[in-house]
Design a protein around this motif. Structure first.
Motif, short mmCIF file in Angstrom:
data_model
loop_
_atom_site.label_atom_id
_atom_site.label_comp_id
_atom_site.label_asym_id
_atom_site.label_seq_id
_atom_site.Cartn_x
_atom_site.Cartn_y
_atom_site.Cartn_z
N ALA A 124 0.87 -1.26 0.02
CA ALA A 124 0.14 -0.11 -0.01
C ALA A 124 1.01 1.15 -0.13
CB ALA A 124 -0.90 -0.04 1.23
N GLU A 125 2.07 1.28 0.72
CA GLU A 125 3.02 2.22 0.84
C GLU A 125 3.59 2.52 -0.75
OE1 GLU A 125 4.01 2.36 5.57
OE2 GLU A 125 5.10 0.94 3.99
N ALA A 126 3.94 1.69 -1.03
CA ALA A 126 4.55 1.56 -2.43
C ALA A 126 3.49 1.89 -3.48
CB ALA A 126 5.00 0.14 -2.81
N ALA A 127 2.33 1.69 -3.40
CA ALA A 127 1.29 2.11 -4.38
C ALA A 127 1.02 3.51 -4.31
CB ALA A 127 -0.04 1.16 -4.06
N ALA A 128 1.42 4.07 -3.02
CA ALA A 128 0.93 5.42 -2.94
C ALA A 128 2.12 6.29 -3.56
CB ALA A 128 0.61 5.90 -1.46
N ARG A 129 3.26 5.77 -3.36
CA ARG A 129 4.34 6.73 -4.20
C ARG A 129 4.48 6.55 -5.57
NH1 ARG A 129 8.44 2.93 -5.27
NH2 ARG A 129 8.52 1.31 -3.55
N VAL A 130 4.17 5.20 -5.95
CA VAL A 130 3.95 5.10 -7.71
C VAL A 130 2.83 5.77 -7.89
CG1 VAL A 130 3.66 3.45 -9.17
CG2 VAL A 130 5.23 2.75 -7.38
N ALA A 131 1.84 5.91 -7.48
CA ALA A 131 0.56 6.64 -7.89
C ALA A 131 0.98 8.04 -8.22
CB ALA A 131 -0.68 6.42 -7.06
N ALA A 132 1.64 9.03 -7.20
CA ALA A 132 1.99 9.98 -7.17
C ALA A 132 3.11 10.11 -8.23
CB ALA A 132 2.71 10.46 -6.09
N ALA A 133 4.05 9.14 -8.49
CA ALA A 133 4.90 9.84 -9.44
C ALA A 133 4.31 9.47 -10.85
CB ALA A 133 6.00 8.34 -9.24
N TRP A 134 3.35 8.58 -11.33
CA TRP A 134 2.60 8.14 -12.35
C TRP A 134 1.92 9.80 -12.61
CZ3 TRP A 134 1.97 6.07 -16.71
CH2 TRP A 134 0.92 6.03 -17.35
N GLN A 135 1.00 10.15 -11.66
CA GLN A 135 0.28 11.55 -12.02
C GLN A 135 1.26 12.63 -12.34
OE1 GLN A 135 -2.77 11.48 -12.32
NE2 GLN A 135 -3.23 9.50 -11.70
N GLU A 136 2.31 12.88 -11.62
CA GLU A 136 3.23 13.90 -12.11
C GLU A 136 3.82 13.50 -13.23
OE1 GLU A 136 7.61 14.83 -10.50
OE2 GLU A 136 6.25 15.11 -8.79
N LEU A 137 4.23 12.42 -13.59
CA LEU A 137 4.82 12.24 -14.99
C LEU A 137 3.79 12.60 -16.04
CD1 LEU A 137 6.51 8.68 -16.19
CD2 LEU A 137 4.59 9.64 -17.44
N LEU A 138 2.54 12.12 -15.83
CA LEU A 138 1.53 12.75 -16.93
C LEU A 138 1.33 14.25 -17.12
CD1 LEU A 138 -1.17 10.15 -16.35
CD2 LEU A 138 0.58 10.12 -18.05
N ALA A 139 1.73 14.95 -15.97
CA ALA A 139 1.38 16.15 -15.77
C ALA A 139 2.53 16.85 -16.22
CB ALA A 139 0.95 16.73 -14.34
N THR A 140 3.64 16.36 -16.12
CA THR A 140 4.85 17.12 -16.66
C THR A 140 5.11 16.74 -18.07
OG1 THR A 140 5.61 16.88 -14.44
CG2 THR A 140 7.30 17.23 -16.04
N TYR A 141 4.90 15.79 -18.46
CA TYR A 141 5.54 15.32 -19.73
C TYR A 141 4.37 15.18 -20.59
CZ TYR A 141 9.64 14.27 -16.94
OH TYR A 141 10.81 14.70 -16.13
N ARG A 142 3.24 15.90 -20.57
CA ARG A 142 2.07 15.67 -21.28
C ARG A 142 2.42 15.73 -23.06
NH1 ARG A 142 -2.12 19.10 -23.14
NH2 ARG A 142 -4.20 18.21 -23.21
N GLY A 143 2.02 15.05 -23.66
CA GLY A 143 2.33 14.94 -25.03
C GLY A 143 3.76 14.25 -25.40
N GLY A 144 4.40 14.02 -24.60
CA GLY A 144 5.82 13.32 -24.71
C GLY A 144 5.86 11.89 -24.80
N ARG A 145 6.94 11.40 -25.29
CA ARG A 145 7.13 9.94 -25.34
C ARG A 145 8.15 9.54 -24.35
NH1 ARG A 145 7.66 9.13 -30.27
NH2 ARG A 145 5.74 7.78 -30.60
N ILE A 146 7.74 8.99 -23.06
CA ILE A 146 8.70 8.82 -21.88
C ILE A 146 9.16 7.57 -21.76
CG2 ILE A 146 8.84 9.33 -19.41
CD1 ILE A 146 6.01 11.01 -21.26
N LEU A 147 10.33 7.26 -21.54
CA LEU A 147 11.15 5.85 -21.02
C LEU A 147 11.32 5.90 -19.66
CD1 LEU A 147 12.60 3.28 -22.31
CD2 LEU A 147 14.57 4.70 -22.39
N VAL A 148 10.68 4.71 -19.01
CA VAL A 148 11.10 4.63 -17.76
C VAL A 148 11.69 3.44 -17.28
CG1 VAL A 148 9.92 4.47 -15.27
CG2 VAL A 148 8.94 5.89 -17.18
N ALA A 149 12.89 3.44 -16.75
CA ALA A 149 13.59 2.31 -16.39
C ALA A 149 13.20 1.89 -14.91
CB ALA A 149 15.23 2.44 -16.67
#
Length: 203
Positions: A124-149
């Motif tokens: 549950a703790e991991a899911a909370a931080r991943v969800a925050a990172a996911w939402q920030e990624l979509l807001a910050t790089y809107r329209g881009g093609r993003i690679l995540v390792a």
């Protein structure tokens, strides 16, 4: 406007091969793991990525460096994309865990998504931080093609989030070492392009 996100799980490490818990620690990549990185880079070479993010582990940094060869885009590290913290279970096998921490192991599985390894992090703790990172990624790089390792669990949790699946069922998404998972986001709509595609090894 489409935002395209391509997740790549790192290749095989010595800990993976020995079936040991591997979270925030590190383990050397095997020769097979290095070949998996090269295969992923070959598969993704035609794609014009605009941004790249990596979990701050040696294995994901090595993956990102291989994927970004001959590309001029910078790499940003984000600790929210790291694997679940395994605490004192790090580096142990399941058998070793049940021998050293029998009551903690039983409690972890009994508590479901709120259970955690000794000194580690719950799903549950991991899911909370991943969800925050996911939402920030979509807001910050809107329209881009993003690679995540990144690692298996963060990819599984994003898939649960996108498909409105309970995180307790994250294990239903198989994410192999060296695999590629891609999503196309159109506003509130998400198209799953591919899940757990493992490129063939060269040579």
């Amino acid at each position: 406007m489409r935002t395209s996100i391509w997740f790549v799980r790192h290749g095989q490490t010595e800990a993976n091969r020995a079936r040991r818990y591997l979270g925030r620690g590190d383990s050397p990549l095997t020769e097979y793991g290095l070949r998996q990185h090269a295969a992923a880079a070959n598969r993704l070479r035609p794609l014009p990525f605009t941004h790249a993010i990596a979990s701050p582990t040696q294995r994901t940094r090595a993956l990102a460096e291989t994927l970004l060869q001959h590309r001029s885009i910078p790499l940003r590290e984000d600790p929210r994309w790291i694997e679940v913290d395994q605490g004192l279970w790090e580096g142990l096998t399941y058998r070793e865990v049940t021998r050293r921490f029998p009551s903690d192991a039983q409690a972890r599985w009994a508590l479901g998504v709120d259970g955690r390894p000794t000194g580690g992090e719950s799903l549950a703790e991991a899911a909370a931080r991943v969800a925050a990172a996911w939402q920030e990624l979509l807001a910050t790089y809107r329209g881009g093609r993003i690679l995540v390792a990144t690692h298996a669990t963060p990819i599984q949790l994003v898939l649960c989030l996108c498909c409105n699946t309970p995180i307790a069922d994250h294990w239903r998404w198989r994410i192999d070492l060296g695999s590629i998972t891609a999503l196309d986001v159109y506003g509130a709509s998400i198209i799953i392009r591919t899940v757990n595609t493992v490129p063939p090894l060269g040579g």
